[in-house]
Design a protein around this motif. Structure first.
Motif, PDB file in Angstrom:
ATOM      1  N   ASP A  82       0.823  -1.212   0.000  1.00 52.77           N
ATOM      2  CA  ASP A  82       0.000   0.000   0.000  1.00 52.77           C
ATOM      3  C   ASP A  82       0.856   1.262   0.000  1.00 52.77           C
ATOM      4  O   ASP A  82       0.585   2.202  -0.741  1.00 52.77           O
ATOM      5  CB  ASP A  82      -0.942   0.012   1.213  1.00 52.77           C
ATOM      6  N   ARG A  83       1.892   1.249   0.812  1.00 49.51           N
ATOM      7  CA  ARG A  83       2.761   2.422   0.902  1.00 49.51           C
ATOM      8  C   ARG A  83       3.505   2.655  -0.415  1.00 49.51           C
ATOM      9  O   ARG A  83       3.639   3.788  -0.866  1.00 49.51           O
ATOM     10  CB  ARG A  83       3.756   2.228   2.043  1.00 49.51           C
ATOM     11  N   VAL A  84       3.975   1.581  -1.019  1.00 48.99           N
ATOM     12  CA  VAL A  84       4.690   1.707  -2.289  1.00 48.99           C
ATOM     13  C   VAL A  84       3.722   2.176  -3.377  1.00 48.99           C
ATOM     14  O   VAL A  84       4.073   3.040  -4.184  1.00 48.99           O
ATOM     15  CB  VAL A  84       5.395   0.389  -2.679  1.00 48.99           C
ATOM     16  N   LEU A  85       2.532   1.640  -3.395  1.00 47.82           N
ATOM     17  CA  LEU A  85       1.542   2.052  -4.392  1.00 47.82           C
ATOM     18  C   LEU A  85       1.241   3.547  -4.284  1.00 47.82           C
ATOM     19  O   LEU A  85       1.215   4.256  -5.298  1.00 47.82           O
ATOM     20  CB  LEU A  85       0.255   1.241  -4.236  1.00 47.82           C
ATOM     21  N   LYS A  90       1.879   8.752  -6.704  1.00 46.66           N
ATOM     22  CA  LYS A  90       2.148  10.168  -6.467  1.00 46.66           C
ATOM     23  C   LYS A  90       3.321  10.663  -7.311  1.00 46.66           C
ATOM     24  O   LYS A  90       3.303  11.785  -7.804  1.00 46.66           O
ATOM     25  CB  LYS A  90       2.445  10.389  -4.985  1.00 46.66           C
ATOM     26  N   GLU A  91       4.328   9.816  -7.489  1.00 47.24           N
ATOM     27  CA  GLU A  91       5.558  10.207  -8.183  1.00 47.24           C
ATOM     28  C   GLU A  91       5.643   9.695  -9.620  1.00 47.24           C
ATOM     29  O   GLU A  91       6.689   9.807 -10.255  1.00 47.24           O
ATOM     30  CB  GLU A  91       6.777   9.714  -7.397  1.00 47.24           C
ATOM     31  N   TYR A 100       9.543   2.928 -12.555  1.00 52.19           N
ATOM     32  CA  TYR A 100       8.120   2.643 -12.339  1.00 52.19           C
ATOM     33  C   TYR A 100       7.797   1.179 -12.649  1.00 52.19           C
ATOM     34  O   TYR A 100       7.148   0.506 -11.855  1.00 52.19           O
ATOM     35  CB  TYR A 100       7.256   3.583 -13.177  1.00 52.19           C
ATOM     36  N   ARG A 101       8.261   0.701 -13.805  1.00 53.69           N
ATOM     37  CA  ARG A 101       7.980  -0.695 -14.180  1.00 53.69           C
ATOM     38  C   ARG A 101       8.545  -1.675 -13.155  1.00 53.69           C
ATOM     39  O   ARG A 101       7.863  -2.613 -12.743  1.00 53.69           O
ATOM     40  CB  ARG A 101       8.566  -1.015 -15.556  1.00 53.69           C
ATOM     41  N   GLU A 102       9.807  -1.457 -12.785  1.00 53.80           N
ATOM     42  CA  GLU A 102      10.440  -2.349 -11.811  1.00 53.80           C
ATOM     43  C   GLU A 102       9.761  -2.236 -10.451  1.00 53.80           C
ATOM     44  O   GLU A 102       9.541  -3.244  -9.777  1.00 53.80           O
ATOM     45  CB  GLU A 102      11.931  -2.026 -11.685  1.00 53.80           C
ATOM     46  N   GLY A 103       9.449  -1.027 -10.045  1.00 53.67           N
ATOM     47  CA  GLY A 103       8.855  -0.809  -8.736  1.00 53.67           C
ATOM     48  C   GLY A 103       7.450  -1.354  -8.583  1.00 53.67           C
ATOM     49  O   GLY A 103       7.007  -1.639  -7.472  1.00 53.67           O
TER      50      GLY A 103
END
Length: 113
Positions: A82-85, A90-91, A100-103
């Motif tokens: 949830d925090r990563v999403l 946001k970024e 973004y793809r990797e994350g």
């Protein structure tokens, strides 16, 4: 980075100051080590620091920095999706496509992104 991560986990108070210097270092490999320093910390990850380090370097063009940001976010998404999403949404405009793809790989795999 595994050694740095272990030292940081065992002595966060003193080592965090060093990581805060490393994230601003001229050497890309030192900045990368700072980004990846919490890679396996799971629930002990200091998410504020992780996200601050990602923000500090997200505008860089260096492939290995972009990859490190994505890798760090992907790894942390296994612990706190949830925090990563929230962070990646946001970024999104500031993250490179690679970061973004990797994350978001795990988030997408789990139908969250």
């Amino acid at each position: 980075c595994n050694l740095v991560g272990r030292v940081l986990l065992e002595n966060r108070k003193d080592t965090k100051k060093i990581m805060d210097r490393w994230i601003k270092d001229d050497d890309m490999w030192i900045r990368r080590a700072a980004i990846l320093s919490q890679l396996k910390h799971k629930q002990d990850t200091d998410h504020r620091t992780l996200f601050r380090y990602c923000r500090t370097c997200m505008g860089e063009s260096e492939f290995f920095i972009k990859k490190a940001i994505g890798w760090a976010l992907r790894e942390y998404s296994k612990t706190d999706p949830d925090r990563v999403l929230i962070f990646v949404e946001k970024e999104k405009c500031n993250l490179s496509g690679l970061s973004y793809r990797e994350g978001t790989k795990i988030l997408k795999k789990n139908g969250l992104a």
